[in-house]
Scaffold this active site. Structure first.
Site, PDB file in Angstrom:
ATOM      1  N   LYS A 293      11.220  38.850  48.137  1.00  0.00           N
ATOM      2  CA  LYS A 293      12.237  39.449  49.013  1.00  0.00           C
ATOM      3  C   LYS A 293      13.531  38.661  48.852  1.00  0.00           C
ATOM      4  CE  LYS A 293      11.421  42.431  51.994  1.00  0.00           C
ATOM      5  NZ  LYS A 293      11.316  43.881  51.709  1.00  0.00           N
TER       6      LYS A 293
ATOM      7  N   THR B 153       6.380  42.314  49.689  1.00  0.00           N
ATOM      8  CA  THR B 153       7.630  41.565  49.899  1.00  0.00           C
ATOM      9  C   THR B 153       7.955  41.523  51.389  1.00  0.00           C
ATOM     10  OG1 THR B 153       9.007  43.556  49.629  1.00  0.00           O
ATOM     11  CG2 THR B 153       8.504  42.251  47.640  1.00  0.00           C
TER      12      THR B 153
ATOM     13  N   GLN C  75      37.940  20.400  31.745  1.00  0.00           N
ATOM     14  CA  GLN C  75      36.804  19.738  31.081  1.00  0.00           C
ATOM     15  C   GLN C  75      36.696  18.266  31.484  1.00  0.00           C
ATOM     16  OE1 GLN C  75      38.871  21.928  29.648  1.00  0.00           O
ATOM     17  NE2 GLN C  75      37.897  23.077  27.990  1.00  0.00           N
TER      18      GLN C  75
HETATM   19  O1  LIG Z   1      41.852  23.095  31.526  1.00  0.00           O
HETATM   20  C1  LIG Z   1      41.890  23.988  30.679  1.00  0.00           C
HETATM   21  N1  LIG Z   1      40.954  24.027  29.714  1.00  0.00           N
HETATM   22  C2  LIG Z   1      40.936  24.977  28.728  1.00  0.00           C
HETATM   23  O2  LIG Z   1      40.065  24.955  27.865  1.00  0.00           O
HETATM   24  C3  LIG Z   1      41.984  25.944  28.756  1.00  0.00           C
HETATM   25  N2  LIG Z   1      42.292  27.011  27.966  1.00  0.00           N
HETATM   26  N3  LIG Z   1      43.379  27.581  28.480  1.00  0.00           N
HETATM   27  N4  LIG Z   1      43.789  26.901  29.572  1.00  0.00           N
HETATM   28  C4  LIG Z   1      42.932  25.879  29.774  1.00  0.00           C
HETATM   29  N5  LIG Z   1      42.889  24.905  30.718  1.00  0.00           N
END
Ligand SMILES: O=c1[nH]c(=O)c2nn[nH]c2[nH]1
Length: 295
Positions: A10, A57, A228
């Site tokens: 559920k 369920t 990143q």
């Molecule tokens: O922080 C970012 N990472 C990326 O890979 C990216 N690609 N376009 N803008 C972005 N800004």
């Protein structure tokens, strides 16, 4: 044809549990959305229209309410483990229970400078998440997380030095708006059984508040060279802060705020260092994901 995998249960079972604290005449409330998925000796329902081993369920839904009444619903990691174990203990032909719990925010109101005894507000759609797998004969696996935590910073975010070729139009920037809706998760070491989860129940709330604080502080304080790099620093800090966690994951959409070139209007400057009016983009969005482990 072969039935290679089957599970059922559920989804979207909502419940709220009121906690009445007689000692100080205050109350608190926990609101959850629960999903259960069971696996086991159930193939016959799919392949032979034989429902003998199917725990309906609806039965699973009723069970969620009963267990929520009889046991603590906090921390959600413990509640999910108790509920999952209940299904294996009660139905010997089931081999795996997956229990997902989402906790919705009810933050205690401050009224006339005091924390109100029984009034709360929904200060954001942000959710606390738990995914729990109780597997017969194996350890209990728990993943906790945060979802829907929307943040923005108006500067101290950069993105430059990336690969350029004939497909590239994006201008480099040393000063941009950065906004994302945080989806973070941390995978715990495995637990021998529910008792071990209960023994260590104190660490789950702490981990959630550490992960939330670290995410917000790092987002705010880093002069971010990219989504990143900033998310990797967040993950490193969570691993350093929470010993029981083995893996940290982030999935961060880049919710763009584009500069609007207004130079067509009598040369009006509104780009680069003159940018003030931006166009928030609903879509498309960047999507940056990572998994970070201890080693
Ligand atoms: O922080 C970012 N990472 C990326 O890979 C990216 N690609 N376009 N803008 C972005 N800004």
């Amino acid at each position: 044809a072969t039935l290679s995998h089957a599970r059922y249960g559920k989804a979207n079972v909502r419940l709220a549990k009121v906690h009445r604290h007689a000692e100080d005449n205050t109350q608190s409330i926990t609101e959850l959305t629960v999903r259960t998925l069971l696996e086991g000796d159930i193939a016959a329902s799919w392949t032979a229209a034989d429902n003998t081993n199917i725990v309906a369920t609806d039965t699973q839904k009723q069970t969620i309410y009963v267990i929520a009444k009889q046991h603590p619903v906090n921390p959600p990691e413990l509640f999910a483990s108790i509920l999952g174990q209940h299904f294996l203990d009660t139905y010997p032909w089931m081999t795996k229970a997956r229990v997902d719990v989402t906790v919705h925010r009810w933050t205690r109101m401050e009224v006339e400078g005091k924390m109100h005894p029984h009034s709360f507000l929904r200060d954001g759609v942000e959710m606390r998440e738990v995914e729990c797998e109780v597997i017969r004969g194996e350890e209990i696996r728990i993943r906790s997380g945060i979802k829907g935590l929307l943040v923005l910073k108006s500067t101290a975010s950069q993105f430059w030095g990336y690969h350029r070729d004939e497909y590239t139009r994006l201008p480099e920037t040393w000063d941009r708006i950065l906004s994302t809706e945080v989806e973070a998760g941390w995978r715990w070491k495995e637990f021998e059984n529910v008792e071990e989860v209960r023994k260590e129940e104190g660490m789950f709330d702490g981990a959630w508040s550490d992960a939330r604080r670290i995410t917000l502080e790092t987002f705010a304080q880093e002069d971010s060279p990219s989504v990143q790099n900033t998310m990797f620093i967040m993950a490193e800090k969570i691993l350093a802060a929470v010993s029981g966690v083995e893996v940290v994951e982030y999935s961060l959409p880049n919710k763009h705020y584009f500069e609007i070139d207004l130079s067509w209007f009598n040369g009006l400057k509104n780009t680069g260092k003159d940018a003030e009016v931006y166009a928030p983009q609903s879509d498309p969005n960047g999507l940056i994901q990572c998994t970070v482990t201890r080693k």
